[in-house]
Design an enzyme around this catalytic site. Sequence first.
Site, PDB file in Angstrom:
ATOM      1  N   ARG A 115     -19.497  -8.201   1.686  1.00 31.89           N
ATOM      2  CA  ARG A 115     -20.263  -7.123   2.310  1.00 31.89           C
ATOM      3  C   ARG A 115     -19.528  -6.632   3.549  1.00 31.89           C
ATOM      4  O   ARG A 115     -19.013  -7.458   4.308  1.00 31.89           O
ATOM      5  CB  ARG A 115     -21.640  -7.635   2.759  1.00 31.89           C
ATOM      6  CG  ARG A 115     -22.537  -8.047   1.639  1.00 31.89           C
ATOM      7  CD  ARG A 115     -23.615  -8.993   2.133  1.00 31.89           C
ATOM      8  NE  ARG A 115     -23.052 -10.264   2.574  1.00 31.89           N
ATOM      9  CZ  ARG A 115     -23.761 -11.252   3.120  1.00 31.89           C
ATOM     10  NH1 ARG A 115     -25.054 -11.114   3.310  1.00 31.89           N
ATOM     11  NH2 ARG A 115     -23.179 -12.381   3.489  1.00 31.89           N
ATOM     12  N   GLU A 116     -19.500  -5.333   3.760  1.00 30.98           N
ATOM     13  CA  GLU A 116     -18.936  -4.821   5.004  1.00 30.98           C
ATOM     14  C   GLU A 116     -19.775  -5.357   6.154  1.00 30.98           C
ATOM     15  O   GLU A 116     -20.979  -5.543   6.031  1.00 30.98           O
ATOM     16  CB  GLU A 116     -18.930  -3.289   4.996  1.00 30.98           C
ATOM     17  CG  GLU A 116     -17.976  -2.765   3.963  1.00 30.98           C
ATOM     18  CD  GLU A 116     -17.737  -1.262   4.053  1.00 30.98           C
ATOM     19  OE1 GLU A 116     -18.008  -0.655   5.096  1.00 30.98           O
ATOM     20  OE2 GLU A 116     -17.268  -0.714   3.047  1.00 30.98           O
ATOM     21  N   ASP A 135       0.855  -1.188   0.000  1.00 32.49           N
ATOM     22  CA  ASP A 135       0.000   0.000   0.000  1.00 32.49           C
ATOM     23  C   ASP A 135       0.885   1.230   0.000  1.00 32.49           C
ATOM     24  O   ASP A 135       2.027   1.184   0.459  1.00 32.49           O
ATOM     25  CB  ASP A 135      -0.912   0.000   1.240  1.00 32.49           C
ATOM     26  CG  ASP A 135      -2.120   0.900   1.057  1.00 32.49           C
ATOM     27  OD1 ASP A 135      -3.223   0.368   0.826  1.00 32.49           O
ATOM     28  OD2 ASP A 135      -1.969   2.149   1.125  1.00 32.49           O
ATOM     29  N   CYS A 165     -19.986   1.562  -1.983  1.00 37.91           N
ATOM     30  CA  CYS A 165     -20.118   0.691  -3.158  1.00 37.91           C
ATOM     31  C   CYS A 165     -21.371   0.959  -3.982  1.00 37.91           C
ATOM     32  O   CYS A 165     -21.279   1.462  -5.094  1.00 37.91           O
ATOM     33  CB  CYS A 165     -20.074  -0.765  -2.726  1.00 37.91           C
ATOM     34  SG  CYS A 165     -18.556  -1.158  -1.839  1.00 37.91           S
ATOM     35  N   LEU A 170     -35.080  -6.444   0.443  1.00 32.46           N
ATOM     36  CA  LEU A 170     -36.404  -5.829   0.322  1.00 32.46           C
ATOM     37  C   LEU A 170     -36.739  -5.104   1.626  1.00 32.46           C
ATOM     38  O   LEU A 170     -37.899  -5.019   2.003  1.00 32.46           O
ATOM     39  CB  LEU A 170     -37.467  -6.881   0.011  1.00 32.46           C
ATOM     40  CG  LEU A 170     -37.457  -7.461  -1.403  1.00 32.46           C
ATOM     41  CD1 LEU A 170     -38.574  -8.482  -1.576  1.00 32.46           C
ATOM     42  CD2 LEU A 170     -37.590  -6.363  -2.469  1.00 32.46           C
ATOM     43  N   GLY A 222     -26.532   3.216   1.108  1.00 30.83           N
ATOM     44  CA  GLY A 222     -25.392   4.124   1.086  1.00 30.83           C
ATOM     45  C   GLY A 222     -24.127   3.301   1.042  1.00 30.83           C
ATOM     46  O   GLY A 222     -24.132   2.165   0.572  1.00 30.83           O
TER      47      GLY A 222
HETATM   48  C1  UGA Z   1     -22.281  -4.197  -1.363  1.00 27.83           C
HETATM   49  C2  UGA Z   1     -22.715  -5.542  -1.946  1.00 27.83           C
HETATM   50  O1  UGA Z   1     -23.791  -6.074  -1.167  1.00 27.83           O
HETATM   51  C3  UGA Z   1     -21.539  -6.526  -1.943  1.00 27.83           C
HETATM   52  O2  UGA Z   1     -21.927  -7.753  -2.544  1.00 27.83           O
HETATM   53  C4  UGA Z   1     -20.382  -5.918  -2.732  1.00 27.83           C
HETATM   54  O3  UGA Z   1     -19.245  -6.751  -2.735  1.00 27.83           O
HETATM   55  C5  UGA Z   1     -19.992  -4.598  -2.088  1.00 27.83           C
HETATM   56  O4  UGA Z   1     -21.142  -3.717  -2.092  1.00 27.83           O
HETATM   57  C6  UGA Z   1     -18.882  -4.005  -2.905  1.00 27.83           C
HETATM   58  O5  UGA Z   1     -19.111  -3.667  -4.076  1.00 27.83           O
HETATM   59  O6  UGA Z   1     -17.750  -3.977  -2.440  1.00 27.83           O
HETATM   60  P1  UGA Z   1     -21.951  -3.279   1.132  1.00 27.83           P
HETATM   61  O7  UGA Z   1     -21.723  -1.943   0.497  1.00 27.83           O
HETATM   62  O8  UGA Z   1     -21.031  -3.757   2.195  1.00 27.83           O
HETATM   63  O9  UGA Z   1     -21.941  -4.419  -0.006  1.00 27.83           O
HETATM   64  O10 UGA Z   1     -23.386  -3.236   1.785  1.00 27.83           O
HETATM   65  P2  UGA Z   1     -24.806  -3.895   1.534  1.00 27.83           P
HETATM   66  O11 UGA Z   1     -25.036  -4.958   2.519  1.00 27.83           O
HETATM   67  O12 UGA Z   1     -25.005  -4.210   0.098  1.00 27.83           O
HETATM   68  O13 UGA Z   1     -25.750  -2.677   1.923  1.00 27.83           O
HETATM   69  C7  UGA Z   1     -25.709  -1.491   1.144  1.00 27.83           C
HETATM   70  C8  UGA Z   1     -26.722  -0.501   1.651  1.00 27.83           C
HETATM   71  O14 UGA Z   1     -28.044  -0.925   1.351  1.00 27.83           O
HETATM   72  C9  UGA Z   1     -26.697  -0.238   3.156  1.00 27.83           C
HETATM   73  O15 UGA Z   1     -26.792   1.150   3.366  1.00 27.83           O
HETATM   74  C10 UGA Z   1     -27.928  -0.951   3.654  1.00 27.83           C
HETATM   75  O16 UGA Z   1     -28.461  -0.365   4.813  1.00 27.83           O
HETATM   76  C11 UGA Z   1     -28.874  -0.768   2.476  1.00 27.83           C
HETATM   77  N1  UGA Z   1     -29.943  -1.790   2.392  1.00 27.83           N
HETATM   78  C12 UGA Z   1     -29.620  -3.105   2.242  1.00 27.83           C
HETATM   79  C13 UGA Z   1     -31.276  -1.387   2.416  1.00 27.83           C
HETATM   80  O17 UGA Z   1     -31.583  -0.176   2.522  1.00 27.83           O
HETATM   81  N2  UGA Z   1     -32.259  -2.333   2.295  1.00 27.83           N
HETATM   82  C14 UGA Z   1     -31.969  -3.649   2.153  1.00 27.83           C
HETATM   83  O18 UGA Z   1     -32.909  -4.456   2.040  1.00 27.83           O
HETATM   84  C15 UGA Z   1     -30.622  -4.051   2.131  1.00 27.83           C
END
Ligand code: UGA
Length: 434
Positions: free
Chosen positions: A152-153, A30, A261, A251, A258
């Site tokens: 996913r984070e 890095d 990603c 859903l 947010g």
């Molecule tokens: C997302 C993808 O889910 C991963 O598969 C991907 O690898 C990652 O981006 C990436 O590109 O690196 P992440 O950003 O960690 O992962 O978070 P998510 O779990 O996808 O959630 C994203 C946002 O959606 C959060 O703000 C969450 O609160 C919101 N969310 C999620 C909703 O508002 N409703 C839902 O039903 C699910």
Amino acid sequence: MQIAVVGCGYLGAVLSAVLAEQGNSVIGLDVDDMRVSQLNSGIAPFYEPEFDSVLQQSISSGRLSFTTNAEKISDAEIVFICVGTPQSQNTNAADLSQLWAAADAIAPHLAPNAIVVGRSTVPVGTAAKLESRINKKSGRKYSIVWNPEFLREGLAIGDTRTPDRIVIGTNNDFAENKLRELYAPQLAKQIPMLVLDVPTAELVKVSANAFLATKISFINAIAEVADLTGADIVQLADAIGLDSRIGRKFLAAGVGFGGGCLPKDIRAFIASSNELGSESINRLLSEVDQINLGQRDRVVNLAREILGEVKGKKIAVLGAAFKPNSDDVRDSPALEVAHMLHRLSALVFVHDPKALINARAKFPDLNYQTDLNQVFKDCDLVLHLTEWQQYRDLDPDQLRTLVDKPFIIDGRNVLDFAAWRNAGWQITGLGKRD
Ligand code: UGA
């Protein structure tokens, strides 16, 4: 195997630690001195459940170390590129400058048989450009493989150890076999591996994130109709989610998505599709983005409806991270809403179990509180915007004694509405009735 991981942010640091845990010898590269020394001391530069212990164990095993010196990658059989591809300052497109800088740094030091594997999220066509850049700089012929990540984070360690699938973009048998060898622990668990051409592999990643974002905005659009008709979005999602073609995940209606990603990835997808001359993605994902940002306005408008004038009112915001189990505040809906209300002259107090340092660095003008009772005390309105377990477990009866005006908006639709109502609170969700 001897592995190098270039870029030790979220993705690279987790990948390095897990690959070392699985018996490989890993060097993380890095440009950030501070990050490298933290990681070498076993200190996680971000909050991620389980990461600290995997990092520390991998370092103690002697199989993991971090460096800023690109020469150290010269023994690596596989070199992963995991640098960030954030949104550009002035456009929607992905900023690929870290990728080009990484290519230039490693090209002179790559072993002749090294396999270079891109893992960052990029517009389709980037691998081909990366390949010519590395070949030109190194004077050799490498074929770049694309192996997108889907972690996913908050669940990053588990997602890296046992992903739903492994996608490899390559037409090079030697590279494919090397990656099969590296991913043997996953393949032994029957995790599917799809070997595709490079553009398809690049497109899989952006399409997956675009689909997830679309699903969230879809349910949020229906939540608006639910609010207008007295329907309940949570019951509705349960009902449509039982259709195996639809599925219940992603859903959850609320304040929207947010993070580092989904928002930037759909915007980069719009930008790259526009360049390619595809209008459909622009039309579809622009709406997805607008609906998502509109959820933040909906919460602010609800607050204004409840309070009349928000100026001078004490508003408690529960959550600053973009999702629970993370300290990441990039494009966090919770913090944006807090900031919007602050701009309307409300007295906003933000609580979060892990993300307050990052939140303060981003919005220094907001008030931050680590004591939940202090946040609730005498507030005029509570906004629940990031669904940490700690908030789900709150005791509405005890909290009722701290306020005169018992109003709460559940921006994630997960609190027990009946319990809060029984304790005397007026609770409102987004499209949720009971
Ligand atoms: C997302 C993808 O889910 C991963 O598969 C991907 O690898 C990652 O981006 C990436 O590109 O690196 P992440 O950003 O960690 O992962 O978070 P998510 O779990 O996808 O959630 C994203 C946002 O959606 C959060 O703000 C969450 O609160 C919101 N969310 C999620 C909703 O508002 N409703 C839902 O039903 C699910």
